[in-house]
Each structure stands twice: as C-alpha cells, then as structure tokens.
Design an enzyme around this catalytic site. Sequence first.
Site, PDB file in Angstrom:
ATOM      1  N   HIS A 215     -10.428   1.085   1.781  1.00  0.00           N
ATOM      2  CA  HIS A 215     -10.173   2.000   2.902  1.00  0.00           C
ATOM      3  C   HIS A 215     -11.403   1.909   3.793  1.00  0.00           C
ATOM      4  CE1 HIS A 215      -8.438   5.842   4.659  1.00  0.00           C
ATOM      5  NE2 HIS A 215      -9.583   5.663   5.301  1.00  0.00           N
TER       6      HIS A 215
ATOM      7  N   HIS B 292       1.610   5.315  -1.665  1.00  0.00           N
ATOM      8  CA  HIS B 292       1.227   6.504  -2.438  1.00  0.00           C
ATOM      9  C   HIS B 292       2.482   7.093  -3.067  1.00  0.00           C
ATOM     10  CE1 HIS B 292      -2.872   6.652  -0.763  1.00  0.00           C
ATOM     11  NE2 HIS B 292      -2.292   6.124   0.310  1.00  0.00           N
TER      12      HIS B 292
ATOM     13  N   ASP C  65       1.421   2.467   3.567  1.00  0.00           N
ATOM     14  CA  ASP C  65       0.582   3.662   3.438  1.00  0.00           C
ATOM     15  C   ASP C  65       1.450   4.921   3.535  1.00  0.00           C
ATOM     16  OD1 ASP C  65      -1.665   5.176   2.981  1.00  0.00           O
ATOM     17  OD2 ASP C  65      -2.369   5.100   5.053  1.00  0.00           O
TER      18      ASP C  65
ATOM     19  N   HIS D 286      -4.590  -0.856   5.723  1.00  0.00           N
ATOM     20  CA  HIS D 286      -4.036  -0.161   6.898  1.00  0.00           C
ATOM     21  C   HIS D 286      -4.912  -0.298   8.148  1.00  0.00           C
ATOM     22  CE1 HIS D 286      -6.789   2.767   5.265  1.00  0.00           C
ATOM     23  NE2 HIS D 286      -5.944   3.228   4.367  1.00  0.00           N
TER      24      HIS D 286
ATOM     25  N   LYS E 184      -8.902  -0.261  -5.885  1.00  0.00           N
ATOM     26  CA  LYS E 184      -9.004   0.342  -4.546  1.00  0.00           C
ATOM     27  C   LYS E 184     -10.330   1.068  -4.387  1.00  0.00           C
ATOM     28  CE  LYS E 184      -7.743   2.042  -0.544  1.00  0.00           C
ATOM     29  NZ  LYS E 184      -6.673   2.970  -0.254  1.00  0.00           N
TER      30      LYS E 184
ATOM     31  N   HIS F  16       0.872  -1.193   0.000  1.00  0.00           N
ATOM     32  CA  HIS F  16       0.000   0.000   0.000  1.00  0.00           C
ATOM     33  C   HIS F  16       0.900   1.231   0.000  1.00  0.00           C
ATOM     34  CE1 HIS F  16      -3.812   2.149   1.563  1.00  0.00           C
ATOM     35  NE2 HIS F  16      -2.903   3.089   1.295  1.00  0.00           N
TER      36      HIS F  16
ATOM     37  N   ASN G  81      -5.195   7.357  -5.893  1.00  0.00           N
ATOM     38  CA  ASN G  81      -5.913   8.593  -5.527  1.00  0.00           C
ATOM     39  C   ASN G  81      -5.178   9.850  -5.979  1.00  0.00           C
ATOM     40  OD1 ASN G  81      -3.915   8.089  -3.530  1.00  0.00           O
ATOM     41  ND2 ASN G  81      -5.086   9.176  -1.945  1.00  0.00           N
TER      42      ASN G  81
END
Length: 342
Positions: A138, A18, A244, A172, A99, A16, A44
């Site tokens: 999420h 970003h 995350d 997470h 996701k 996970h 995202n």
Amino acid sequence: MPLTTPVILDAPLDMHLHLRDGEMLENIAKASAHTFSGAIIMPNLVPPVSSKEEIIAYKERIMHAIGNEKFTPYMTLFFKPSYDKAFLESVRDDITAIKLYPAGITTNSEGGVSGFDVEELRPALSAMSDLNIPLCVHGETNGFVMDREAEFVSIYEKLASAFPKLKIIMEHITTKESVAALEKHENLYATITVHHLLITLDDVAGGMLQPHLFCKPIAKRPEDREALLKVALAAHPKVMFGSDSAPHPKHAKEACGCAAGVFTAPIALQVLTELFETNNAPLENLQAFISGNAQHIYGVTPITKKVTLEKKSFKVPAEYNGVVSMYAGEEIAYSIKGVKNG
Ligand code: NCD
Ligand code: ZN
C-alpha cells in the site's frame, strides 16, 4: 476482436480483495466467489493475519462462507519486519504474497511499517526474494493526502533497486507517477481498481460528499485517471485488475468519520466490460487485464470459470446484505447472464 455482446470472460481474477471476517465475510464472500475464479485476499483483519495458524483458519472461514461456489482464495500475510527465513519457509505453501502497509495509513494498518529503512527490512525482504514470495504494498506516505502516493514512488524505487529479484506489486495505483515507475524497474507491477478508472476527486467531494466513493488512496486528478486508463485499456503486461473492494457496514460509511473503502465486488465485471466497450478496447485486452496478466505476474493457474455478460441494463440493488456498493440504486449497462464452472 471487438467487444460485442454477449461477452464471455475466462477465469476472472481479483488481485486485491477485502473479504473481512465473521458476519461481514458470510454476507459478502459470494459476491466475489460467484463471478471470480480467485482473488488475492487482504490480511488486514483485527488482529492482522500474521501466523501460519491464522492463515489456515482464515482460509477455512472463507471456504465456509463461499459455500458451493468454485473459488480460490490466494492468501496473504500482513508484513512484519521481524519475519525470518525459517518462518517464511514454513508458510511458503500457504500464501501467495505478503502485504505491506505503512503504519496507520489505512483501515486496520496500525501494526504496519514505519521509516522504510532498507537495512531494517533486508532480512525479511531478502528471504521473500529468495523464496519468490511477491510483496504487495500500500504505497502512501503520511504527507498531504493528494500527494501521498506520488511521494511514495521514491520508496518503491528504493525497494525495487535494493531487492531486484523481489516482485513488488504497487497496489491500487491512482497516479501518473506510479504508472511511470512501472517502466523504470523490471520488478515493479501494479493493480488498478475499477473505481479509480472511473472517478476523480471531483466525484468524491466536488459536489455533495459521496461517502461510498471515499477510499484510500483517494481518487486523484483527471490526468491521473487518464494515465491509469491508458495502461488498463492497453492491458499493459505489468498491470492487472485488483478491485480493492472494501466493504464497510452502511452505518460506518454514512457517518461522521466515514470509513475508507469502496465496495465494488458485485458490479466490477459489468462496469469494466462497459468501460472497455465504450473506449473501443478489444476483448483480448479486457481478458488480459482481468486474468491473463495476473496469471503471468503471479504464476497462478486459476480454476476454470466462464462468465457471460450481456448488454442489458441492470439496476444495482440499494444494499447488498447491509453494504452499499458503488452505483447502488443506479442502472448499469451490462448484466451477468450466467456463470459456468468447469
Ligand atoms: C481498505 C479497507 O477498508 O480495508 N480501505 C480502502 O480505502 N481501500 C484498506 C486499503 O486497501 O487501503
Ligand atoms: Zn485494499
């Protein structure tokens, strides 16, 4: 085997991550690509990654940003209930997972799902199940901030029962309720971050407010952290590491209206190694938590990479290309000694 220095980790995976886009992507991608064999890349962006063209173009930008590092970005799409089977078949080979964000619950999630009506979600989720595309979620409601994840467990259970062949990854996780849900449904799995294994809400807001530890879901109570530690240190086969790591520019964190996200990519392996060592967990468990479990759950075979860590204190830089990481300016006990590809 007990954990003795130097520690050699095989093909670490971050399930996970970003990586952002544009200048931020260029600035931070190598922090992960250097020490990890691969990572599940969150979609995202603004706008979110939701078409075949966007996945392919984003992957190219990532490959450009990592330069000569050997690293596999496992791409994801931003879930929309309107995805149909023909579309999902057309992107099947370009993605590793999809996701799902509840609408407005975290950074750049405005186009997410509201209501969680099984019939509304059925066409897309049945098609994903048929095509064996895992669903990453999420899991937070818009309730009271400390209760959001525990409240979402009933939604996880509803989805897990309605789509028993769909692999659902509780992303997470931060609560003992989520850990308990893993045992109830065969098709529920989870990622756990390094920061949620280390901190509670006290570390975020118990003294002076620590914006660099503020994230969604917020760190919870000591008993929640204990439940996470128990399954992570035992390398429970349904849990895997997902950092995350969520970088924001320093000015967006040290601000009135602090962006949610903890940046851990540059320190994750060192800190996890120390955590397993201080808890007397065996090296095999660290290896399983950091790579083996994810390989089984996702059915991926990562590129070969051996990361050597030594017990030598490392001063975490105050900033990493304009982003402040967890433990910035502090000493951590382990350092990366070297990385061998191939
Ligand atoms: C993430 C981000 O900044 O994109 N923030 C966070 O607090 N974790 C989004 C997310 O995973 O919730
Ligand atoms: Zn995230």
